[in-house]
Write an enzyme that holds these catalytic residues in place. Structure first.
Site, PDB file in Angstrom:
ATOM      1  N   LYS A  13      36.745  28.179  41.585  1.00  0.00           N
ATOM      2  CA  LYS A  13      37.514  28.064  42.863  1.00  0.00           C
ATOM      3  C   LYS A  13      36.822  28.466  44.007  1.00  0.00           C
ATOM      4  CE  LYS A  13      40.967  30.841  41.492  1.00  0.00           C
ATOM      5  NZ  LYS A  13      40.525  31.294  40.041  1.00  0.00           N
ATOM      6  N   ARG A  88      49.440  33.934  42.942  1.00  0.00           N
ATOM      7  CA  ARG A  88      49.014  34.347  41.498  1.00  0.00           C
ATOM      8  C   ARG A  88      50.489  34.699  40.651  1.00  0.00           C
ATOM      9  NH1 ARG A  88      43.420  36.014  42.370  1.00  0.00           N
ATOM     10  NH2 ARG A  88      42.482  36.261  40.336  1.00  0.00           N
ATOM     11  N   ARG A 127      28.235  35.238  35.183  1.00  0.00           N
ATOM     12  CA  ARG A 127      28.421  35.569  36.458  1.00  0.00           C
ATOM     13  C   ARG A 127      28.170  36.975  36.541  1.00  0.00           C
ATOM     14  NH1 ARG A 127      34.012  33.912  39.531  1.00  0.00           N
ATOM     15  NH2 ARG A 127      34.742  35.300  38.036  1.00  0.00           N
ATOM     16  N   ARG A 135      30.907  43.678  39.945  1.00  0.00           N
ATOM     17  CA  ARG A 135      32.379  43.534  39.668  1.00  0.00           C
ATOM     18  C   ARG A 135      32.651  44.716  38.496  1.00  0.00           C
ATOM     19  NH1 ARG A 135      35.326  37.776  40.664  1.00  0.00           N
ATOM     20  NH2 ARG A 135      36.798  39.042  39.382  1.00  0.00           N
ATOM     21  N   ARG A 146      42.179  39.393  31.842  1.00  0.00           N
ATOM     22  CA  ARG A 146      42.488  38.462  33.033  1.00  0.00           C
ATOM     23  C   ARG A 146      42.759  36.781  32.714  1.00  0.00           C
ATOM     24  NH1 ARG A 146      38.405  37.861  36.873  1.00  0.00           N
ATOM     25  NH2 ARG A 146      36.685  38.583  35.806  1.00  0.00           N
TER      26      ARG A 146
HETATM   27  P1  ADP Z   1      39.012  35.493  39.590  1.00  0.00           P
HETATM   28  O1  ADP Z   1      38.732  34.497  40.510  1.00  0.00           O
HETATM   29  O2  ADP Z   1      37.679  35.828  38.733  1.00  0.00           O
HETATM   30  O3  ADP Z   1      40.098  35.801  38.854  1.00  0.00           O
HETATM   31  P2  ADP Z   1      39.465  37.221  41.790  1.00  0.00           P
HETATM   32  O4  ADP Z   1      38.253  37.519  42.537  1.00  0.00           O
HETATM   33  O5  ADP Z   1      40.039  36.127  42.468  1.00  0.00           O
HETATM   34  O6  ADP Z   1      39.074  36.940  40.428  1.00  0.00           O
HETATM   35  O7  ADP Z   1      40.474  38.586  41.895  1.00  0.00           O
HETATM   36  C1  ADP Z   1      40.036  39.667  41.262  1.00  0.00           C
HETATM   37  C2  ADP Z   1      41.060  40.523  41.268  1.00  0.00           C
HETATM   38  O8  ADP Z   1      41.682  40.926  42.209  1.00  0.00           O
HETATM   39  C3  ADP Z   1      42.371  40.024  40.079  1.00  0.00           C
HETATM   40  O9  ADP Z   1      42.116  40.386  38.669  1.00  0.00           O
HETATM   41  C4  ADP Z   1      43.592  40.913  40.620  1.00  0.00           C
HETATM   42  O10 ADP Z   1      43.668  42.037  40.297  1.00  0.00           O
HETATM   43  C5  ADP Z   1      43.156  41.037  42.182  1.00  0.00           C
HETATM   44  N1  ADP Z   1      44.029  39.884  42.915  1.00  0.00           N
HETATM   45  C6  ADP Z   1      43.200  38.960  43.614  1.00  0.00           C
HETATM   46  N2  ADP Z   1      44.270  38.285  44.168  1.00  0.00           N
HETATM   47  C7  ADP Z   1      45.377  38.718  43.636  1.00  0.00           C
HETATM   48  C8  ADP Z   1      46.770  38.200  43.954  1.00  0.00           C
HETATM   49  N3  ADP Z   1      47.167  37.213  44.721  1.00  0.00           N
HETATM   50  N4  ADP Z   1      47.832  38.877  43.393  1.00  0.00           N
HETATM   51  C9  ADP Z   1      47.734  39.910  42.830  1.00  0.00           C
HETATM   52  N5  ADP Z   1      46.317  40.439  42.467  1.00  0.00           N
HETATM   53  C10 ADP Z   1      45.270  39.710  42.913  1.00  0.00           C
END
Ligand code: ADP
Length: 189
Positions: A13, A88, A127, A135, A146
């Site tokens: 994404k 999410r 990654r 991270r 996750r």
């Molecule tokens: P990835 O794309 O690898 O899943 P992100 O960088 O989008 O990771 O998100 C990392 C973390 O940030 C998630 O695992 C969560 O803890 C938090 N997070 C990001 N966006 C949201 C959201 N919309 N609602 C709740 N938690 C979020």
């Protein structure tokens, strides 16, 4: 243009959102990046969410909805935006609909990046090495967790958008260029 890129962790994404931002001037709103910036700055919010991110769980709906409501009404989002990492949960999707209705706006597209889960975990591991440990949530167990959180809490938004007939699907296992071509075709770019 307002769109959502949807898909599990590691689906690509961020890569595609960045490209759409660079080439087409749509603002990328990556909630994970925003949260990591809060943590890095040592803000109150950052301190509150640090442990949540490290565990692979989701930050509360209230926090995320407030964050996005604030961002999408900023001037740099006037031309449009790409949501990457939001919504999410179904509650977040519903809140987003309300926000857009309030601003008399609507979503142009919700694009689901479909991927094979086993290959995803490999991608996330790769990654993590490339990031040089930047991270806190990319070790194998947390990455798996996750993925489970995605299946349980995020995947239910797929039928939500299917019902609204805004959902379109691309094959996220293809090369970055091929995925970009599929997305551009959907968006008519
Ligand atoms: P990835 O794309 O690898 O899943 P992100 O960088 O989008 O990771 O998100 C990392 C973390 O940030 C998630 O695992 C969560 O803890 C938090 N997070 C990001 N966006 C949201 C959201 N919309 N609602 C709740 N938690 C979020």
């Amino acid at each position: 243009m307002r769109l959502i890129l949807l898909g599990p962790p590691g689906a690509g994404k961020g890569t595609q959102a960045k490209r759409l931002e660079d080439l087409h001037g749509l603002k990328q709103l990556a909630t994970g990046d925003m949260l990591r910036a809060e943590i890095a700055s040592g803000s109150k919010l950052g301190k509150r969410v640090e442990g949540v991110l490290a565990s692979g769980e989701l930050v509360s709906d209230d926090t995320m909805i407030e964050m996005i409501a604030h961002r999408i009404s900023s001037p740099d989002c006037e031309k449009g935006f790409i949501l990457d990492g939001f919504p999410r949960t179904v509650a977040q999707a519903e809140a987003l609909d309300e926000m857009l209705t309030e601003h008399k706006r609507s979503l142009d597209s919700v694009i689901l990046m479909e991927v094979n889960e086993d290959e995803l975990l490999d991608r996330v591991a790769k990654r993590a090495i490339e990031d040089g440990g930047a991270r806190t949530d990319s070790d194998e167990a947390t990455a798996k967790h996750r993925m489970d959180v995605y299946k349980k809490q995020t995947a239910p938004i797929i039928p939500y958008y299917k019902n609204q007939e805004t959902l379109q699907t691309v094959d996220g296992m293809r090369s970055i260029e091929d995925v970009a071509i599929q997305i551009d075709a959907i968006l008519g770019l």
